[in-house]
Design a protein around this motif. Structure first.
Motif, PDB file in Angstrom:
ATOM      1  N   HIS A   5     107.650 -67.756  97.614  1.00  0.00           N
ATOM      2  CA  HIS A   5     108.785 -67.129  97.197  1.00  0.00           C
ATOM      3  C   HIS A   5     108.223 -66.226  95.649  1.00  0.00           C
ATOM      4  O   HIS A   5     108.713 -65.233  95.423  1.00  0.00           O
ATOM      5  N   LYS A   6     107.369 -67.200  95.105  1.00  0.00           N
ATOM      6  CA  LYS A   6     107.018 -66.458  93.858  1.00  0.00           C
ATOM      7  C   LYS A   6     105.217 -66.665  93.617  1.00  0.00           C
ATOM      8  O   LYS A   6     104.851 -67.732  93.786  1.00  0.00           O
ATOM      9  N   ILE A   7     104.764 -65.180  93.254  1.00  0.00           N
ATOM     10  CA  ILE A   7     103.343 -65.407  93.232  1.00  0.00           C
ATOM     11  C   ILE A   7     102.763 -65.263  91.760  1.00  0.00           C
ATOM     12  O   ILE A   7     103.148 -64.190  91.087  1.00  0.00           O
ATOM     13  N   LEU A   8     101.981 -65.961  91.355  1.00  0.00           N
ATOM     14  CA  LEU A   8     101.452 -65.812  90.003  1.00  0.00           C
ATOM     15  C   LEU A   8     100.100 -65.202  90.345  1.00  0.00           C
ATOM     16  O   LEU A   8      99.341 -65.557  91.057  1.00  0.00           O
ATOM     17  N   ILE A   9      99.804 -64.036  89.593  1.00  0.00           N
ATOM     18  CA  ILE A   9      98.471 -63.256  89.673  1.00  0.00           C
ATOM     19  C   ILE A   9      97.643 -63.611  88.581  1.00  0.00           C
ATOM     20  O   ILE A   9      97.958 -63.553  87.452  1.00  0.00           O
ATOM     21  N   ALA A  10      96.601 -64.344  88.879  1.00  0.00           N
ATOM     22  CA  ALA A  10      95.628 -64.937  87.993  1.00  0.00           C
ATOM     23  C   ALA A  10      94.423 -63.933  87.660  1.00  0.00           C
ATOM     24  O   ALA A  10      93.374 -64.284  87.925  1.00  0.00           O
ATOM     25  N   ASN A  11      95.180 -62.822  87.202  1.00  0.00           N
ATOM     26  CA  ASN A  11      94.090 -61.706  86.722  1.00  0.00           C
ATOM     27  C   ASN A  11      94.838 -60.808  85.814  1.00  0.00           C
ATOM     28  O   ASN A  11      95.856 -61.105  85.140  1.00  0.00           O
ATOM     29  N   ARG A  12      94.178 -59.629  85.644  1.00  0.00           N
ATOM     30  CA  ARG A  12      94.715 -58.753  84.465  1.00  0.00           C
ATOM     31  C   ARG A  12      94.237 -57.221  85.299  1.00  0.00           C
ATOM     32  O   ARG A  12      93.839 -57.100  86.238  1.00  0.00           O
ATOM     33  N   GLY A  13      94.825 -56.311  84.232  1.00  0.00           N
ATOM     34  CA  GLY A  13      94.505 -54.977  84.581  1.00  0.00           C
ATOM     35  C   GLY A  13      94.790 -54.333  85.894  1.00  0.00           C
ATOM     36  O   GLY A  13      95.963 -54.529  86.459  1.00  0.00           O
ATOM     37  N   GLU A  14      94.134 -53.575  86.302  1.00  0.00           N
ATOM     38  CA  GLU A  14      94.456 -52.718  87.599  1.00  0.00           C
ATOM     39  C   GLU A  14      94.772 -53.366  88.806  1.00  0.00           C
ATOM     40  O   GLU A  14      95.730 -53.283  89.593  1.00  0.00           O
ATOM     41  N   ILE A  15      93.960 -54.340  88.934  1.00  0.00           N
ATOM     42  CA  ILE A  15      93.988 -55.306  90.232  1.00  0.00           C
ATOM     43  C   ILE A  15      95.432 -56.006  90.148  1.00  0.00           C
ATOM     44  O   ILE A  15      96.212 -56.340  90.949  1.00  0.00           O
ATOM     45  N   ALA A  16      95.798 -56.643  88.849  1.00  0.00           N
ATOM     46  CA  ALA A  16      97.100 -57.464  88.844  1.00  0.00           C
ATOM     47  C   ALA A  16      98.312 -56.526  88.986  1.00  0.00           C
ATOM     48  O   ALA A  16      99.198 -56.824  89.878  1.00  0.00           O
ATOM     49  N   CYS A  17      98.010 -55.301  88.695  1.00  0.00           N
ATOM     50  CA  CYS A  17      99.067 -54.089  88.874  1.00  0.00           C
ATOM     51  C   CYS A  17      99.292 -54.094  90.473  1.00  0.00           C
ATOM     52  O   CYS A  17     100.375 -53.798  90.968  1.00  0.00           O
ATOM     53  N   ARG A  18      97.980 -53.721  90.923  1.00  0.00           N
ATOM     54  CA  ARG A  18      97.929 -53.471  92.357  1.00  0.00           C
ATOM     55  C   ARG A  18      98.754 -54.532  93.189  1.00  0.00           C
ATOM     56  O   ARG A  18      99.433 -54.199  93.998  1.00  0.00           O
ATOM     57  N   ILE A  19      98.348 -55.738  93.006  1.00  0.00           N
ATOM     58  CA  ILE A  19      98.906 -56.852  93.918  1.00  0.00           C
ATOM     59  C   ILE A  19     100.396 -56.936  93.360  1.00  0.00           C
ATOM     60  O   ILE A  19     101.357 -57.191  94.485  1.00  0.00           O
ATOM     61  N   GLN A  20     100.775 -56.762  92.230  1.00  0.00           N
ATOM     62  CA  GLN A  20     102.308 -56.647  91.949  1.00  0.00           C
ATOM     63  C   GLN A  20     103.187 -55.775  92.988  1.00  0.00           C
ATOM     64  O   GLN A  20     104.244 -55.855  93.279  1.00  0.00           O
ATOM     65  N   ARG A  21     102.442 -54.595  93.048  1.00  0.00           N
ATOM     66  CA  ARG A  21     103.363 -53.554  93.618  1.00  0.00           C
ATOM     67  C   ARG A  21     103.591 -53.955  94.916  1.00  0.00           C
ATOM     68  O   ARG A  21     104.937 -53.713  95.294  1.00  0.00           O
ATOM     69  N   THR A  22     102.633 -54.410  95.712  1.00  0.00           N
ATOM     70  CA  THR A  22     102.980 -54.683  97.086  1.00  0.00           C
ATOM     71  C   THR A  22     103.813 -56.281  97.123  1.00  0.00           C
ATOM     72  O   THR A  22     104.809 -55.931  98.094  1.00  0.00           O
ATOM     73  N   ALA A  23     103.450 -57.195  96.449  1.00  0.00           N
ATOM     74  CA  ALA A  23     104.231 -58.266  96.411  1.00  0.00           C
ATOM     75  C   ALA A  23     105.905 -57.932  96.021  1.00  0.00           C
ATOM     76  O   ALA A  23     106.710 -58.461  96.693  1.00  0.00           O
ATOM     77  N   GLN A  24     106.097 -57.062  94.931  1.00  0.00           N
ATOM     78  CA  GLN A  24     107.335 -56.856  94.749  1.00  0.00           C
ATOM     79  C   GLN A  24     107.982 -56.156  95.902  1.00  0.00           C
ATOM     80  O   GLN A  24     109.420 -56.282  96.221  1.00  0.00           O
ATOM     81  N   ALA A  25     107.231 -54.994  96.469  1.00  0.00           N
ATOM     82  CA  ALA A  25     107.798 -54.441  97.506  1.00  0.00           C
ATOM     83  C   ALA A  25     108.296 -55.138  98.544  1.00  0.00           C
ATOM     84  O   ALA A  25     109.236 -54.680  99.473  1.00  0.00           O
ATOM     85  N   LEU A  26     107.331 -56.250  99.115  1.00  0.00           N
ATOM     86  CA  LEU A  26     107.687 -57.148  99.787  1.00  0.00           C
ATOM     87  C   LEU A  26     108.869 -58.129  99.579  1.00  0.00           C
ATOM     88  O   LEU A  26     109.231 -59.110 100.571  1.00  0.00           O
ATOM     89  N   GLY A  27     109.537 -58.051  98.354  1.00  0.00           N
ATOM     90  CA  GLY A  27     110.570 -58.924  98.119  1.00  0.00           C
ATOM     91  C   GLY A  27     110.117 -60.214  97.217  1.00  0.00           C
ATOM     92  O   GLY A  27     110.867 -61.118  96.818  1.00  0.00           O
ATOM     93  N   TYR A  28     108.883 -60.531  97.043  1.00  0.00           N
ATOM     94  CA  TYR A  28     108.513 -61.516  96.214  1.00  0.00           C
ATOM     95  C   TYR A  28     108.638 -61.443  94.675  1.00  0.00           C
ATOM     96  O   TYR A  28     108.498 -60.361  94.288  1.00  0.00           O
ATOM     97  N   ARG A  29     108.678 -62.612  94.131  1.00  0.00           N
ATOM     98  CA  ARG A  29     108.929 -62.506  92.574  1.00  0.00           C
ATOM     99  C   ARG A  29     107.435 -62.635  92.117  1.00  0.00           C
ATOM    100  O   ARG A  29     106.612 -63.317  92.683  1.00  0.00           O
ATOM    101  N   THR A  30     106.998 -62.290  90.954  1.00  0.00           N
ATOM    102  CA  THR A  30     105.695 -62.288  90.355  1.00  0.00           C
ATOM    103  C   THR A  30     105.551 -62.608  89.112  1.00  0.00           C
ATOM    104  O   THR A  30     106.560 -62.413  88.124  1.00  0.00           O
ATOM    105  N   VAL A  31     104.320 -63.409  88.834  1.00  0.00           N
ATOM    106  CA  VAL A  31     104.406 -63.870  87.519  1.00  0.00           C
ATOM    107  C   VAL A  31     103.127 -63.368  86.837  1.00  0.00           C
ATOM    108  O   VAL A  31     101.959 -63.571  87.528  1.00  0.00           O
TER     109      VAL A  31
END
Length: 653
Positions: A5-31
């Motif tokens: 349901h909710k994904i914490l991205i243990a990173n920073r910078g462009e890859i953290a943004c990249r993961i968030q874009r897909t996760a949020q588009a699929l309906g997951y919450r992100t941290v």
């Protein structure tokens, strides 16, 4: 496997943004998690929630496992995506997530542990029948053993940090005399970067291609490969340009490499996204290099030729779903190419750069993609890797993809820090690169003394633009009309504009209706100011009209020059000769960083070129050497000190 349901991205910078874009588009919450240095970062602003995890040094923040697990607990995250780098290939972290009841979006801890060791993974690959480069991967690590094994392997050879990657802890050695010193440096970088000083030795293949295969496995025993990527354009073993498919790939070779990659994956029951890297020689033989048990920096080129979202696949696999495709259903369409944009100065031996992002206007069209984590006003600190983002293009053919990518590189505006933008444009335009016939020695062979690696000399047009903008700024301060303001129409103004240690004189005569006559570099130019605001200027120079992005301060101008940025200073009222010579008795820090070694003491004699200190910044070690012969009078820092750019470190008389 429970749903995520909710994904914490243990990173920073462009890859953290990249993961968030897909996760949020699929309906997951992100941290998001962030250090003090990333308080204003884009990945923090994008997330649904964000948790502060510590001060800037990675050991106290992005490598701090208890802090990240606590952030997951506090935010209610039920899964962790590690991205790439940092803890992405840390088996201890994967096990800690499992013990905390969190879904780790990646392979098993056992697979990470085995493949994270170049020494143990090579032994496993030999057992699995995967072709490997001859070398030494034994547990005995003393110098005598390594020296003896090096003689058996023969020179040239590669030293590699067993736990390493990204070129850190890696050295090419040409003869036995070089080996002891290179072993010391490799061990130091490996220990500081990865927490282990274990090394392996390998025969050096001369100018091979670096070709990697994207593999993907699920929890039901399915394992497939999604084509290959060519990552041969490298600088100091760090990838600069990646493309898919490989320009010299055949259907037979692709199948052979793909099946070898699947052997590697099956040897560790691989689940999730992974990459098996090979060296490919001119005769078509290939050899296992390493396996990266995570998403790769260059995964977008695979996404563009397959039409797949690999992050979405990672999330599906982590939830226990089967792979969406079988091997027979995988299709490759067209060609994709990617470049990595770094905050570094090629003219200063690629020294990483720090500073404030004054302007960021990425060029984007329907067939280009830019993955980044930048926003204007953000600070680029010395604590992390200098990669700012990636520019990717797709075309029906390799040439179409190259042409589109070149335009994206030339048109993406980055102001505030120096970058490798000019180098990227020159690489993409080089005839040998265009031909597709190259190996890992391409940059050393063709760019060892290329003009783009030297200090940039502004053109007459750029100096003229700068003079006009400084003139306009003075005009606005005097509350005069911006166009045509002047003290005396018949008397030209004289400017002295500077870049680093160089100065240029510019003579400017303002005429009516925003027109100017400018003389500089033995040229005379007619310039007309069409439009000007705080972000850009549009001018007509000798009848040619063009817009330039810019940011103007009181005496500094950042000007975008298609491609790359140019920082010019108005030194008209400075005392001439105040600039410091390069061969000075004062050693200053070339950038923000930490002093990790001091090799001299006060009162000792030093010679020009002698190594005095080692500065660590952006995950790399930078040797600092004497500019003159003399006697060391004063040392102003010690090991462990954090220093600022241009800070005085020591004095030589």
């Amino acid at each position: 496997m429970p749903a995520i349901h909710k994904i914490l991205i243990a990173n920073r910078g462009e890859i953290a943004c990249r993961i968030q874009r897909t996760a949020q588009a699929l309906g997951y919450r992100t941290v998001a998690v962030f250090s003090d240095a990333d308080d204003d970062a884009l990945h923090v602003k994008m997330a649904d929630q964000a948790v502060h995890i510590g001060p800037p040094p990675v050991q106290q923040s992005y490598l701090n496992i208890p802090a990240i697990l606590d952030a997951a607990r506090r935010s209610g995250a039920d899964a962790i995506h590690p991205g790439y780098g940092f803890l992405s290939e840390n088996s201890e972290f994967a096990r800690a997530c499992e013990l905390a009841g969190l879904t780790f979006i990646g392979p098993s801890a056992d697979a990470i542990e085995l493949m994270g060791s170049k020494r143990l993974s090579k032994i496993a690959m030999l057992d699995a029948g995967v072709p490997c480069v001859a070398g030494y991967q034994g547990a005995v690590q003393d110098d005598a053993t390594l020296l003896r094994e090096a003689e058996r392997i023969g020179y040239p050879l590669m030293i590699k940090a067993s736990a390493g990657g990204g070129g850190r802890g890696m050295r090419l050695v040409h003869n036995a005399e070089e080996l002891p010193a290179q072993l010391r440096t490799a061990r130091s970088e490996a220990l500081n970067g990865f927490g282990s000083d274990e090394l392996i030795l390998e025969q050096a293949l001369i100018d091979p291609r670096h070709v990697e295969v994207q593999v993907f496995g699920d929890q039901h025993g399915n394992l497939i490969y999604l084509g290959e990527r060519d990552c041969s354009i490298q600088r100091r073993h760090q990838k600069v340009i990646e493309e898919a498919p490989c320009p010299v790939m055949t259907a037979e070779l692709r199948q052979a490499m793909g099946e070898a990659a699947l052997k590697a994956g099956r040897a560790v029951n691989y689940v999730g996204a992974g990459t098996v890297e090979f060296l490919l020689d001119n005769s078509g033989r290939f050899y296992f290099l390493e396996m990266n048990t995570r998403l790769q920096v260059e995964h977008p080129v695979t996404e563009l030729i397959t039409g797949l979202d690999l992050v979405a696949w990672q999330l599906q696999v982590a939830e226990g779903q089967p792979l969406p495709l079988t091997q027979e259903q995988v299709r490759l369409d067209g060609h994709a190419m990617e470049v990595r944009l770094y905050a570094e100065d090629p003219a200063q031996d690629f020294l990483p750069q720090t500073g404030r992002i004054e302007g960021w206007e990425p060029a984007q069209t329907s067939d280009t993609r830019i993955d980044h984590g930048l926003c204007e006003g953000q600070s680029i600190s010395p604590f992390y890797d200098p990669m700012l983002g990636k520019l990717i293009a797709h075309g029906a053919t390799r040439e179409e993809a190259r042409r589109k990518l070149l335009r994206a590189v030339q048109d993406s505006v980055l102001l505030g820090v120096q970058s490798n933008q000019r180098l990227l444009a020159e690489l993409l335009q080089h005839p040998q690169f265009i031909s597709g016939e190259f190996g890992t020695g391409f940059i050393p062979r063709h760019f060892s003394d290329h003009p783009c690696l030297h200090a940039y000399v502004p053109t007459a047009e750029e100096l003229a633009i700068a003079a006009v903008l400084f003139y306009q700024a003075a005009a606005s301060k005097h509350r005069a009309p911006l166009k045509g303001w002047r003290n005396n129409a018949s008397v030209p103004l004289h400017y002295r504009l500077g870049l680093d240690e160089q100065d240029w004189t510019v003579q400017l005569l303002a005429e009516t209706e925003g027109t100017f006559k400018v003389q500089t570099l033995d040229r005379s130019l007619d310039l007309k100011l069409i439009d000007h605001d705080e972000r850009s200027v549009t001018l007509e120079i000798d009848g040619l009209r063009q817009r330039h992005a810019c940011r103007l301060g009181s005496d500094q101008l950042w000007l975008f020059t298609h491609p790359g940025s140019l920082l010019l200073e108005d030194r008209t009222h400075e005392v001439i000769g105040s600039q410091t010579s390069v061969s000075t008795g004062t050693l200053k820090a070339p950038m923000d960083g930490a002093i990790i070694d001091v090799l001299v003491s006060e009162g000792s004699p030093v010679t020009k070129g002698q190594l005095l200190m080692v500065l660590e910044a952006m995950k790399m070690e930078h040797p600092l050497k004497a500019g003159i012969d003399g006697v060391l009078q004063r040392v102003q820092v010690k090991v462990g000190d954090q220093v600022k750019n241009r800070q005085v470190l020591l004095q030589i008389e």
